[in-house]
Design a protein around this motif. Structure first.
Motif, mmCIF file in Angstrom:
data_model
loop_
_atom_site.group_PDB
_atom_site.id
_atom_site.type_symbol
_atom_site.label_atom_id
_atom_site.label_comp_id
_atom_site.label_asym_id
_atom_site.label_seq_id
_atom_site.Cartn_x
_atom_site.Cartn_y
_atom_site.Cartn_z
ATOM 1 N N SER A 43 0.828 -1.209 0.000
ATOM 2 C CA SER A 43 0.000 0.000 0.000
ATOM 3 C C SER A 43 0.856 1.250 0.000
ATOM 4 O O SER A 43 0.555 2.229 -0.703
ATOM 5 C CB SER A 43 -0.921 -0.014 1.224
ATOM 6 N N ARG A 47 0.886 3.911 -3.005
ATOM 7 C CA ARG A 47 0.606 5.327 -2.763
ATOM 8 C C ARG A 47 1.731 6.193 -3.344
ATOM 9 O O ARG A 47 1.483 7.260 -3.921
ATOM 10 C CB ARG A 47 0.454 5.562 -1.251
ATOM 11 N N VAL A 99 -8.330 5.856 -6.102
ATOM 12 C CA VAL A 99 -7.492 6.377 -5.018
ATOM 13 C C VAL A 99 -8.354 6.904 -3.883
ATOM 14 O O VAL A 99 -8.105 6.671 -2.688
ATOM 15 C CB VAL A 99 -6.547 7.464 -5.554
ATOM 16 N N GLN A 103 -8.379 5.480 -0.330
ATOM 17 C CA GLN A 103 -8.085 6.319 0.828
ATOM 18 C C GLN A 103 -9.188 6.201 1.883
ATOM 19 O O GLN A 103 -8.920 6.098 3.088
ATOM 20 C CB GLN A 103 -7.924 7.781 0.389
#
Length: 332
Positions: A43, A47, A99, A103
């Motif tokens: 992750s 990111r 995303v 998130q």
């Protein structure tokens, strides 16, 4: 912080492979391509890749193709580049949406982790309290077992005492029944004697009531006779007073005539004066006698009134005592 097992380049190659398959990169898909790596590390690298791609949004990403594809698809490279440039905007929008979703999922997972940690702490605290409670219950169970043994011994002792008390109660019950029978017999005899005495008292009461009625009749007749005598005496006194009033009026008339005679005959002043003195003395004596008679009459009236009130009080007392049944028995 990323672990040393999976590097950023490994994640980037897995992302390129997914893009060649026209699949959206995600932590799960990258891990499936790599076959290893923790979700946290993947992750973080994913990111970072998205951050780099966002900073180089206007620059088309370089595609590192495998050697087999380079050899077999050299003629299609230009066409793939054009399609990649055309699909770049679509992937960008989709990537942004993914995303945001990732998130949000990460935030939710973080909150769930915090909740889980809090629940774990709460459960640990509850477990400690439960263990303490369990220890207390164990001690209580031991104490209750000791008390149970003592209660059993006390119960056995009480059982023996209960048997002894049963025997004593049976004996006392027999004595009580015997005393109750004797008491009932004595009570029956006492009731019979009381009934006989009550019958005698009722007979005496009836006789006393008859005698009392006779006394009441006699008192009523005596009061009527006294009232008649009082009226007669009152009438006599009224007549006597009337005569005295007449005499007084006559004396007043004579005095007036004497005064008139004195005025008419001055020459007979000495004789008339003496006569007036005599008449004045007689008038004084008559008035004294009249006042004495009036005082005697008032005294007689007061005495008669006192006698009448005394008789009425005696009669009322006899009536009250007759109503209460408190008259003493007559002596025959």
């Amino acid at each position: 912080m990323a672990r040393s097992g999976v590097q950023y380049e490994d994640v980037q190659r897995a992302i390129d492979t997914l893009l060649q398959r026209q699949e959206t990169p995600s932590v799960q898909k990258v891990r499936e391509v790599l076959g290893t790596g923790s979700f946290t590390t993947i992750s973080d690298h994913l990111r970072e890749w998205r951050a780099r791609r966002e900073s180089n949004r206007d620059t088309p990403p370089t595609q590192v193709l495998p050697e087999a594809l380079q050899r077999g698809m050299a003629e299609l490279w230009t066409e793939a580049q054009e399609r990649a440039n055309q699909a770049l905007s679509h992937y960008r929008e989709e990537a942004d949406r993914r995303v945001a979703e990732a998130q949000e999922a990460a935030d939710q997972a973080r909150r769930q982790a915090e909740d889980a940690a809090q629940r774990e702490s709460t459960l640990a605290e509850q477990l400690n309290r439960a263990l303490a409670r369990l220890e207390a219950l164990g001690a209580l169970a031991s104490r209750l077992e000791a008390e149970r043994d003592q209660a059993r011994e006390a119960e056995q002792r009480l059982g023996k005492e209960r048997e002894e008390w049963k025997a004593e109660v049976t004996r006392l019950r027999g004595e009580l029944e015997a005393r109750e029978a004797a008491h009932q017999q004595a009570l029956a005899e006492q009731v019979a004697a009381h009934r006989r005495q009550l019958a005698q008292e009722e007979q005496r009461h009836e006789a006393a009531e008859s005698r009392l009625m006779a006394l009441l009749d006699e008192a009523r007749q005596q009061r009527q006779a006294d009232d008649k005598q009082h009226r007669e005496r009152h009438q006599r006194l009224e007549a006597r007073l009337s005569r005295l009033d007449s005499q007084l009026e006559e004396q007043r008339r004579l005095a007036a005539e004497a005064e008139k005679a004195r005025q008419e005959a001055q020459q007979q002043a000495d004789r008339v004066g003496q006569q007036r003195q005599a008449e004045a003395q007689a008038r004084h004596d008559g008035e004294a006698r009249l006042e004495s008679l009036l005082a005697a009459r008032e005294s007689e009236n007061a005495a008669l009134k006192g006698q009448l009130e005394a008789l009425q009080g005696q009669l009322a007392a006899l009536q009250v005592r007759l109503a209460e049944g408190s008259l003493p028995p007559f002596v025959y």
